[in-house]
Design a protein around this motif. Sequence first.
Motif, PDB file in Angstrom:
ATOM      1  N   ASN B  78       0.850  -1.205   0.146  1.00  0.00           N
ATOM      2  CA  ASN B  78      -0.208   0.033   0.076  1.00  0.00           C
ATOM      3  C   ASN B  78       0.937   1.140   0.069  1.00  0.00           C
ATOM      4  O   ASN B  78       1.171   1.895   0.898  1.00  0.00           O
ATOM      5  N   ASP B  80       0.256   4.044  -0.705  1.00  0.00           N
ATOM      6  CA  ASP B  80      -0.160   5.362  -0.436  1.00  0.00           C
ATOM      7  C   ASP B  80      -0.172   5.623   1.104  1.00  0.00           C
ATOM      8  O   ASP B  80       0.115   6.664   1.357  1.00  0.00           O
ATOM      9  N   GLY B 115      -6.852   3.408  -1.467  1.00  0.00           N
ATOM     10  CA  GLY B 115      -6.648   2.715  -2.810  1.00  0.00           C
ATOM     11  C   GLY B 115      -8.175   2.561  -3.545  1.00  0.00           C
ATOM     12  O   GLY B 115      -9.436   3.054  -3.022  1.00  0.00           O
ATOM     13  N   PHE B 116      -8.286   1.642  -4.260  1.00  0.00           N
ATOM     14  CA  PHE B 116      -9.588   1.493  -5.066  1.00  0.00           C
ATOM     15  C   PHE B 116     -10.371   0.411  -4.587  1.00  0.00           C
ATOM     16  O   PHE B 116      -9.721  -0.648  -4.103  1.00  0.00           O
ATOM     17  N   SER B 121     -10.221  -2.060  -9.289  1.00  0.00           N
ATOM     18  CA  SER B 121      -8.815  -2.830  -9.198  1.00  0.00           C
ATOM     19  C   SER B 121      -8.799  -3.788 -10.644  1.00  0.00           C
ATOM     20  O   SER B 121      -7.608  -3.969 -10.930  1.00  0.00           O
ATOM     21  N   ALA B 124      -8.084  -2.071 -13.553  1.00  0.00           N
ATOM     22  CA  ALA B 124      -6.831  -1.837 -13.735  1.00  0.00           C
ATOM     23  C   ALA B 124      -5.969  -2.864 -13.901  1.00  0.00           C
ATOM     24  O   ALA B 124      -5.001  -2.942 -14.741  1.00  0.00           O
ATOM     25  N   SER B 125      -6.281  -4.201 -13.149  1.00  0.00           N
ATOM     26  CA  SER B 125      -5.733  -5.148 -13.517  1.00  0.00           C
ATOM     27  C   SER B 125      -5.676  -5.723 -15.163  1.00  0.00           C
ATOM     28  O   SER B 125      -4.593  -6.089 -15.707  1.00  0.00           O
ATOM     29  N   ARG B 154      -7.642 -11.008 -10.529  1.00  0.00           N
ATOM     30  CA  ARG B 154      -7.810  -9.856  -9.370  1.00  0.00           C
ATOM     31  C   ARG B 154      -9.078 -10.262  -8.569  1.00  0.00           C
ATOM     32  O   ARG B 154      -9.163  -9.993  -7.245  1.00  0.00           O
TER      33      ARG B 154
END
Lengths: 145, 256
Positions: B78, B80, B115-116, B121, B124-125, B154
């Motif tokens: 993570n 972030d 995060g998302f 995600s 994005a993957s 994912r």
Amino acid sequence: MLAFKIIAVFFMSASFGVLLRMPKGLLFYGGLVGVAAWLMMYGVLSISQSMVLAVFVGSIVIGLAAEFLARFLKKPATLFMIPGFIPFVPGGETYNTVRLLVEGRYIEGAAMGVRAALIGSAIAFGVFVSSTVLRLVMDQQNNKE
Amino acid sequence: MQGSLDKALSLAVLAGEILLKNGGETKRVEETMEHIARAGGAIQVQSFVIPTGVFLSVFNEKGEARTAMRRIRERTTNLDRIAKVNELSRRLVDGRAEFSSAEALLNRISRERTGFSLLPSMIASGLVAATTTVVMEASIAEDMGAFLAAFAVRYVAHIVSRRHGVQFIFEFLGGMTVALVGVTLHAVFPHMGRDMVIIGGVMPLVPGVAITNAIRDLIGGDLLSSASRMLETACSAAAITMGVLIILAAGGLFYK
């Protein structure tokens, strides 16, 4: 076609940033580092046959860009490095290694595996040598002032 | 003064714990703990950090010492949170943040969901996979196949969460999922190559943070951390490879 690829590289780097849970505002910069490095690799590949050399030179761009962005945005440099080198990961070579091993062509598989390892090493040395040297130079300048 | 030493110790070791849990490299963890402890009034700071634990001792001017250690069992990625702890430590050192409120801030950083969510995600993957095949000049059908494979991975990641202290099962199942999607698509649509789908599909599984930290620790001289992170990287790669290999070999039974 090149324009498509540049857009693809940008989204590849930025999307990997999403998977790593990067701060949302930094995804754009991650994508930019990826594009800059990939363009450098593309340029070197047009004058040289060596993929390892091209990836190494491209990775130097990642190390330098990540350190500059880290100073500029006051964020850890790692944040920009990981999305940056994703377009260079030798996925095709690694997959072909596995495929050749499954087909029982062990010699060819080993050769392909070595190729993948060399490209991987080129990424590692390119990114981290350039960023370490840049940091040493910057620290020295800061100490002089 | 004694109370302040305890405060500095607990705050620094908490910050180190958060950094290490979320994928910070050894040097960053040690430096951040040292900065925070010194900002809290410690004169000397000694730390020992490996990927599975943090040890920290702080000393005041009278030579009194306090020591704390934290065992790290769950490690995720993570970035972030790393950026946020980094920011907080900078503010503490500059005196722009109150030391008294820092502990609450750190606790919030370690607990808040960042995060998302799952669907973004997964997209994005899929994008990582599809763009990989675009760069490799695959056909549009193969790009979509790669997207589907990584999209599914994912979801597998969501089910087989690594938070239960289980390592490498996710990578193995992820590799299997990707290869299964590739082989199935190739069986149903013979003009669609399975190779590109699998190459793209495994891209989101690349252990980017472990690789980066392994090399950073090596350059920084943290040999023990570097060696264990290299082992982690190698085992992740081996797990993905085995997942793909098993399915490819099994797929070879049905068609050539």
